[in-house]
Design a protein around this motif. Structure first.
Motif, mmCIF file in Angstrom:
data_model
loop_
_atom_site.group_PDB
_atom_site.id
_atom_site.type_symbol
_atom_site.label_atom_id
_atom_site.label_comp_id
_atom_site.label_asym_id
_atom_site.label_seq_id
_atom_site.Cartn_x
_atom_site.Cartn_y
_atom_site.Cartn_z
ATOM 1 N N VAL A 1 -36.544 1.028 39.887
ATOM 2 C CA VAL A 1 -35.172 1.528 40.005
ATOM 3 C C VAL A 1 -34.258 0.485 39.376
ATOM 4 N N SER A 2 -33.471 0.904 38.379
ATOM 5 C CA SER A 2 -32.650 -0.043 37.617
ATOM 6 C C SER A 2 -31.190 0.396 37.606
ATOM 7 N N ASN A 3 -30.310 -0.477 38.093
ATOM 8 C CA ASN A 3 -28.860 -0.279 38.044
ATOM 9 C C ASN A 3 -28.444 1.114 38.510
ATOM 10 N N LEU A 4 -28.996 1.553 39.628
ATOM 11 C CA LEU A 4 -28.729 2.907 40.125
ATOM 12 C C LEU A 4 -27.373 2.973 40.820
ATOM 13 N N HIS A 5 -26.549 3.922 40.372
ATOM 14 C CA HIS A 5 -25.251 4.196 40.997
ATOM 15 C C HIS A 5 -25.236 5.652 41.453
ATOM 16 N N VAL B 1 -39.229 -7.282 50.854
ATOM 17 C CA VAL B 1 -38.076 -6.719 51.558
ATOM 18 C C VAL B 1 -36.861 -6.729 50.641
ATOM 19 N N ALA B 2 -36.120 -5.614 50.650
ATOM 20 C CA ALA B 2 -34.825 -5.539 49.979
ATOM 21 C C ALA B 2 -33.780 -5.265 51.054
ATOM 22 N N VAL B 3 -32.777 -6.128 51.137
ATOM 23 C CA VAL B 3 -31.719 -6.004 52.150
ATOM 24 C C VAL B 3 -30.508 -5.342 51.503
ATOM 25 N N VAL C 1 -28.151 -0.594 42.324
ATOM 26 C CA VAL C 1 -29.378 -0.992 43.029
ATOM 27 C C VAL C 1 -30.535 -1.202 42.053
ATOM 28 N N ASN C 2 -31.262 -2.308 42.253
ATOM 29 C CA ASN C 2 -32.445 -2.624 41.445
ATOM 30 C C ASN C 2 -33.607 -3.012 42.366
ATOM 31 N N PHE C 3 -34.766 -2.419 42.167
ATOM 32 C CA PHE C 3 -35.993 -2.886 42.810
ATOM 33 C C PHE C 3 -37.187 -2.239 42.114
ATOM 34 N N SER C 4 -38.355 -2.776 42.372
ATOM 35 C CA SER C 4 -39.578 -2.230 41.780
ATOM 36 C C SER C 4 -40.666 -2.175 42.848
ATOM 37 N N LEU C 5 -41.710 -1.410 42.552
ATOM 38 C CA LEU C 5 -42.795 -1.196 43.503
ATOM 39 C C LEU C 5 -44.119 -1.222 42.763
#
Length: 359
Positions: A8-12, A227-229, A28-32
């Motif tokens: 997930v990259s630069n999600l608005h 973890v993503a806070v 929001v940015n994160f990967s799995l």
């Protein structure tokens, strides 16, 4: 080689309301990775569920706006998929378990038929094959007398059993990603522990990647690898489980941990609540959204939202306390100490990756 199954990259994400456009998720940015569990934590209204539903494209089309960002599954951007393409992914490649099983299950349909529905659509099984697979799934999630229970209705199951059925439906087609949105909140502590053990066991058997949405740090400690806070629609800190629990670098993360009961601490030690309430997303300013509640706030915090700072190879934080221009005397000892420990851990990891200290 990139082994991320989901990125997930630069999600608005914003919603149209009577009062105009309201941002719910902001950059929001994160990967799995395959087989890992990422926990997304934060208070109610922080954007956790909106982020999860964006991945599955379950948000109402008529009032949802996604102005920018990417959600890449196996390299393909899901936001560019047609309705038909998303339906082929949803349930087969990416599945979701919701908080309340009674809102997920059809009360007028037998359990067996509800499991078989996805199997027939995504795995092209005959009715007999689908029923046999449904029976196997009920057995896998620990439902006794599975053959007979296929013909039962949701109201004939207890709350814990219904949640097991929902997990069976979600995993029936062997998805590569499972999104679990507060999967144990409505259950008592004993049943909660059983469901978490079940999810861990199924993950090991099926090598499924899990995104766990929760506000319960006890659940995170039992389940997560990373973890993503989230706070006010942003990811304010990311890291491994150990980094977030033992070396938190954002005051909000620190506040969450301090407000969690610790069974090892003396009974006289009080919990420290985070003062105030989360901000109204419709009235967010240009500064850090946590500034009004932060005990370490500075003038710059109210004026400008900081960028992300890498604390280690696996931990990043969005806080002015991490900026190199911030004088050391402004950085609280608990965060300064954690940062130093993270740097030592990062150096050690680099040494280990290189095969040890050169001689």
């Amino acid at each position: 080689m990139d082994n991320h199954i989901l990125e997930v990259s630069n999600l608005h994400v914003s919603f149209k309301t009577r009062n105009g456009e309201v941002p719910a998720v902001r950059g929001v940015n994160f990967s799995l990775k395959k087989g890992e569990t990422l926990a997304i934590v934060g208070e109610s209204g922080s954007g956790k569920s909106v982020t999860a539903k964006s991945i599955m494209q379950l948000l109402p089309k008529q009032n949802t706006i996604i102005p920018e960002g990417e959600i890449r599954y196996e390299g393909k951007d899901l936001l560019k998929f047609s309705k038909k393409e998303i339906q082929s992914i949803r349930g087969s490649d990416i599945s979701m378990v919701f908080q309340d099983p009674m809102t997920s299950l059809n009360p007028t349909m037998k359990i067996g038929k509800q499991i078989m529905e996805g199997l027939s659509r995504h795995m092209n099984l005959t009715k007999k094959q689908a029923r046999e697979r449904a029976k196997e799934m009920l057995e896998l999630v620990g439902i006794p007398n599975a053959e007979a229970r296929l013909d039962a209705y949701p109201h004939q199951f207890s709350g814990g059993m219904r949640q097991r059925v929902v997990i069976a439906i979600a995993l029936a087609c062997n998805p590569k990603v499972l999104i679990a949105d507060e999967p144990t909140t409505a259950l008592d502590v004993t049943i909660q522990a059983q469901i978490l053990r079940l999810m861990r066991g199924l993950q090991e058997k099926m090598d499924t990647a899990i995104i766990l949405i929760t506000h319960d740090l006890g659940v995170v400690a039992n389940m997560a690898d990373r973890v993503a806070v989230m706070y006010a629609g942003e990811v304010v800190e990311q890291g491994t489980l150990d980094e977030i629990f033992y070396r938190p670098q954002h005051p909000y993360t620190l506040g969450l941990l301090r407000s969690m009961p610790n069974l090892d601490a003396p009974r006289t030690e009080p919990l420290i609540p985070i003062p105030g309430s989360p901000p109204d997303p419709a009235t967010l300013g240009t500064g850090c959204p946590f500034a009004a509640r932060c005990p370490y706030t500075m003038k710059v915090c109210h004026d400008h939202n900081p960028d992300y700072t890498a604390v280690s190879g696996t931990q990043a934080v969005r806080c002015w306390l991490q900026d190199e221009r911030t004088p050391d005397e402004h950085v609280p000892e608990v965060i300064r100490k954690g940062r130093q420990t993270s740097e030592i851990a990062a150096d050690q990891a680099a040494i280990d990756a290189a095969g040890g200290v050169p001689v």
